[in-house]
Scaffold this motif. Structure first.
Motif, PDB file in Angstrom:
ATOM      1  N   CYS B 314      25.368  19.618  29.521  1.00  0.00           N
ATOM      2  CA  CYS B 314      25.455  20.980  30.070  1.00  0.00           C
ATOM      3  C   CYS B 314      26.076  21.969  29.087  1.00  0.00           C
ATOM      4  O   CYS B 314      27.113  21.706  28.489  1.00  0.00           O
ATOM      5  CB  CYS B 314      26.265  20.960  31.355  1.00  0.00           C
ATOM      6  N   ILE B 315      25.428  23.117  28.942  1.00  0.00           N
ATOM      7  CA  ILE B 315      25.987  24.170  28.094  1.00  0.00           C
ATOM      8  C   ILE B 315      26.533  25.322  28.945  1.00  0.00           C
ATOM      9  O   ILE B 315      26.772  26.416  28.443  1.00  0.00           O
ATOM     10  CB  ILE B 315      24.959  24.683  27.057  1.00  0.00           C
ATOM     11  N   CYS B 317      25.387  27.353  31.276  1.00  0.00           N
ATOM     12  CA  CYS B 317      24.684  28.633  31.284  1.00  0.00           C
ATOM     13  C   CYS B 317      24.692  29.257  32.666  1.00  0.00           C
ATOM     14  O   CYS B 317      24.529  30.452  32.809  1.00  0.00           O
ATOM     15  CB  CYS B 317      23.254  28.447  30.802  1.00  0.00           C
ATOM     16  N   SER B 318      24.783  28.440  33.699  1.00  0.00           N
ATOM     17  CA  SER B 318      24.802  28.838  35.113  1.00  0.00           C
ATOM     18  C   SER B 318      23.428  29.124  35.701  1.00  0.00           C
ATOM     19  O   SER B 318      23.341  29.555  36.845  1.00  0.00           O
ATOM     20  CB  SER B 318      25.750  30.016  35.379  1.00  0.00           C
ATOM     21  N   CYS B 320      21.349  27.049  36.812  1.00  0.00           N
ATOM     22  CA  CYS B 320      21.109  26.195  37.981  1.00  0.00           C
ATOM     23  C   CYS B 320      21.793  26.756  39.228  1.00  0.00           C
ATOM     24  O   CYS B 320      21.311  26.575  40.338  1.00  0.00           O
ATOM     25  CB  CYS B 320      21.533  24.754  37.710  1.00  0.00           C
ATOM     26  N   CYS B 374      16.988  24.328  33.814  1.00  0.00           N
ATOM     27  CA  CYS B 374      18.062  23.890  32.917  1.00  0.00           C
ATOM     28  C   CYS B 374      17.606  23.901  31.456  1.00  0.00           C
ATOM     29  O   CYS B 374      16.638  23.249  31.099  1.00  0.00           O
ATOM     30  CB  CYS B 374      18.532  22.493  33.289  1.00  0.00           C
TER      31      CYS B 374
HETATM   32  S1  SF4 Z   1      21.254  24.917  34.093  1.00  0.00           S
HETATM   33 FE1  SF4 Z   1      23.180  24.148  34.965  1.00  0.00          FE
HETATM   34  S2  SF4 Z   1      23.299  22.049  34.213  1.00  0.00           S
HETATM   35 FE2  SF4 Z   1      21.778  23.051  32.922  1.00  0.00          FE
HETATM   36  S3  SF4 Z   1      22.974  23.794  31.172  1.00  0.00           S
HETATM   37 FE3  SF4 Z   1      22.894  25.464  32.662  1.00  0.00          FE
HETATM   38  S4  SF4 Z   1      24.802  25.228  33.854  1.00  0.00           S
HETATM   39 FE4  SF4 Z   1      24.442  23.302  32.784  1.00  0.00          FE
END
Ligand code: SF4
Lengths: 221, 544
Positions: B314-315, B317-318, B320, B374
């Motif tokens: 996980c980076i 990014c939010s 999800c 993601c």
């Molecule tokens: S989509 Fe969710 S799980 Fe994937 S990198 Fe972004 S925060 Fe992490």
């Protein structure tokens, strides 16, 4: 056991456990880096156009000019300010340097709040994202110089523009500065003026960094 | 001072029941996540090699994690060669101690902080306060949370649950010099700028997190928008950066890949306003002292799980969170963890131990939208199902824990079906079938006729009013209400669909342990509106 030994021991144990738990086929292999293949050459005009358009999208000001027009463009970007409050780093080309500019390379942090604008060059620029990249060399000055003053005027030569972020990384490898060490310069990627989306996800320009960004794109003569 | 998270979360169903009562919260969230989904969709569509880029991003993260010990040692050596000092913290207490001691050694009794999820996870601010050190949050959203005595509800926009009028009221009451500021976001930002400017210039110590670090070069990266990050990373004499051990990357080029993925996934921008990279200390420019604190705090628990460890890619990014129908209704605080939403549901239980957050893996409908967006292709639904199995197995084995009494009975029923070979195997077969239908030769989900909305679109239909109204409708119509905009064929259950997978295990898989009536509307709880809560293409998979 030191914290270091504990962490590393736990990491190694975890990797082994995962290996065992992954089943008879072992863990899923990790593919080798499959970097996209890049064109050998980009059309310089296209890059410059795209860069200018994308900088403009951030509500920064873009000015396009030829090599002889930089001085005038810089002066125009600063016209409303007291010349005594404008700074430029020592290595900025003389033709780009505003009259009476303070030497930004020697200004201390405590002196910077009195500076209302700074004029610099850049290391390179990225068309796809409208980004300028500073490596804080002599023509850009230390990081604080392009941070505290409220207006940043940055001069970009079209031959400095690359296509995308990964091209910028390819062009600026720290390895070019020798083995890792104190010689590796810091890098600052700037995409538009400072902004926040923290209130209802609405973008508002101008929080702590420079609220006004002027990018002067210098084409071939 | 922002409020602390509970030491042991109550549980998601209970906490969600509370937040679901809050109409204002849901309105704020619905507004914000709808806006950001549209922005993200636009800038992602611009990138013609986005799917390849996701593969590359996932591979970059995996390569680093599979040799994490080597990468960490390499990072340490290169940071030190560049004049930095590296510290190692096996757990939260050690991290707190290291940071408090480092600040104390400078003689300063205040620090400036740039938003960092890890320092929140580590409860660094309370630890600093206990040592008589005042921490000034400088990120606008963190400032709003801190001034409001509140808790974060989103990993990127922690005050997303507050609207402009609420923020105006918090500023008027708590922000020195705010006066009677208006609710215009520009005016609110200006008030924060004026308030913090002098602080940036005065305080000699900063604490930051890190978005990534490159082992091969010793370079650390912080991605931000407001310039408060640059202030903290540049002006103070001493910089303390706290980083989870999982954040390391192998090569410089890997960082380029991640920085192509992150801003578009995160704020829906081509690039965030500022990204700072630095390597140790630079004479005459920036801090004279740089400390990098590498923190485990449960990451090695996740690393040991061959399925669960993908969560470490996980980076943050939010993306999800912004597409999650459960998050959109319950808000972030119901997850009772600094990491809410789909990523929180798989990360928090692994970091803290499954026994302290056993209900979180049920805080999802397994609709699969999180996996679609993601940027590093974490198969969140697969990990959720895997963790549900682990909670069940481990609770049964220990015979204790949170699932006493009624809860335990319900847990058993989950366990029974998960254990029941014919049902489980049928689910697996259907799952594989669905998966092969969805995949092209390249192993990437392809498009099916009539399924375009699911596999290709990057945004969900607009939010529904609440789970309860959905549930009422479901009961009234005998189990399968239609949901605004989404025709049944767009739901993945229709793919591998029918038969055993459609009915037998799925009904049970979505029960939270305890399956309390009235949880988020009743049993079946956090099912995806539409009555077919589970995506059989992801249900059992290879988690047997
Ligand atoms: S989509 Fe969710 S799980 Fe994937 S990198 Fe972004 S925060 Fe992490």
């Amino acid at each position: 056991m030191s914290g270091r030994d504990q962490v590393l021991a736990k990491v190694r144990a975890a990797l082994q456990t995962a290996e065992r738990g992954a089943g008879p086929d072992g863990p899923r292999p990790v593919p080798a880096p499959g970097r996209r293949t890049r064109p050998d050459a980009w059309d310089a005009d296209e890059l410059a156009d795209r860069f200018a358009e994308r900088v403009d999208d951030y509500r920064a000001t873009v000015v396009r000019t030829g090599p002889d027009g930089v001085g005038a463009a810089v002066a125009a970007a600063l016209a409303d300010l007291d010349p005594g409050t404008v700074a430029a780093p020592a290595g900025l080309p003389a033709a780009w340097r505003p009259d009476d500019a303070l030497d930004g390379s020697v200004l201390r942090t405590a002196e910077l709040p009195a500076v209302s604008a700074v004029v610099t060059a850049c290391r390179l620029a990225i068309a796809e994202t409208g980004t300028i990249v500073l490596d804080h060399a002599d023509d850009q000055g230390p990081r604080r110089l392009t941070l505290v003053p409220d207006r940043h005027v940055c001069v970009v030569r079209t031959e400095q523009i690359v296509d995308d972020v990964d091209d910028a990384f390819a062009a600026m490898s720290p390895a070019d500065h020798g083995p890792p060490g104190p010689g590796t310069p810091p890098l600052t990627f700037v995409s538009g003026p400072s902004a926040t989306s923290d209130i209802e996800l609405q973008r508002v320009e101008g929080v702590h960094g420079p609220r006004t960004l002027v990018v002067i794109v210098v084409g071939p003569g | 001072m922002s409020a602390r998270w509970p030491e042991v979360p109550q549980d998601f169903p209970k906490a969600a029941k509370v937040t679901l009562q809050d109409e204002q919260l849901r309105a704020n969230l619905g507004h914000a996540t709808t806006a950001i989904r549209a922005k993200r969709g636009g800038v992602v569509a611009e990138v013609d090699d986005w799917e390849d880029l996701r593969d590359e991003g996932a591979a970059a993260r995996d390569r680093a994690l599979r040799a994490l010990d080597e990468r960490l040692v390499e990072l340490e050596a290169n940071v030190q060669a560049a004049g930095g000092v590296v510290h190692w913290a096996p757990d939260k207490a050690a991290a707190q101690r290291i940071v408090v001691d480092l600040v104390a050694a400078t003689g300063s009794d205040e620090v400036i902080k740039v938003k960092s999820l890890l320092t929140d996870e580590l409860e660094l601010n309370p630890a600093l306060a206990d040592a008589g050190i005042e921490a000034h949050e400088t990120d606008l959203a963190e400032l709003i949370v801190q001034l409001g005595g509140d808790r974060q509800s989103h990993i990127l926009v922690p005050a997303i649950h507050r609207n402009r009028r609420e923020i105006r009221d918090i500023f008027r009451e708590h922000l020195p010099g705010a006066g009677d500021v208006s609710d215009d976001p520009a005016a609110l930002a200006e008030a924060a700028r004026r308030h913090l400017r002098e602080t940036f210039l005065r305080v000699p110590v900063a604490i930051s997190g890190a978005n990534a670090a490159v082992a091969a070069t010793g370079t650390v990266a912080v991605v931000e928008s407001e310039g408060n990050g640059r202030m903290c990373l540049t002006l103070p004499r001493t910089l303390i950066t706290v980083m989870g051990i999982e954040k390391v990357l192998e090569t410089w080029e890997d960082l380029g890949t991640i920085l192509r993925l992150l801003p578009r996934s995160s704020t829906g921008e081509r690039m965030n306003p500022y990204t700072s990279l630095w390597t140790g200390v630079t004479p005459g420019d920036g801090p004279e002292e740089f400390h990098l604190v590498l923190v485990d705090a449960g990451r090695t628990n996740a690393l040991a799980d061959p399925v669960g460890r993908d969560a470490l890619r996980c980076i943050r990014c939010s993306a999800c969170l912004n597409v999650c129908p459960v998050y959109e209704r319950t808000g972030g605080q119901a997850y009772e963890s600094i990491y809410p939403g789909p990523i929180g549901a798989i990360l928090t239980p692994q970091l803290q131990g499954l026994d302290t957050a056993p209900t979180l893996p049920w805080a999802s409908s397994l609709c699969g939208a999180c996996y679609e967006v993601c940027p590093v292709k974490i198969d969140i639904p697969k990990i959720l199902v895997h963790l549900r199995g682990r909670v069940t197995a481990e609770t049964d084995a220990s015979g204790k824990g949170h699932h006493a009494g009624v809860e335990r009975l319900a847990m058993r029923s989950v366990a029974r079906v998960m254990d029941s070979r014919p049902a489980y195997e049928a689910a697996q077969r259907a799952g594989r079938l669905g998966l092969s239908l969805l995949q092209h030769g390249n192993g990437r989900p392809g498009r099916l006729p009539g399924l375009k909305g699911w596999t290709a679109s990057r945004d969900l239909p607009p939010p529904e009013p609440s789970f309860r109204s959905w549930w009422r409708e479901r009961e009234a119509t005998g189990g399968a209400p239609s949901v605004g905009g989404a025709s049944p064929v767009e739901r993945p259950a229709a793919v591998g669909g029918a038969g055993a997978a459609g009915s037998v295990p799925l009904e049970v898989v979505v029960h939270p342990p305890g399956g309390r009536p009235g949880v988020v509307g009743g049993p079946g709880v956090v099912g995806r509106p539409g009555g077919a809560p589970t995506d059989p293409t992801r249900t059992a998979g290879d988690d047997a």
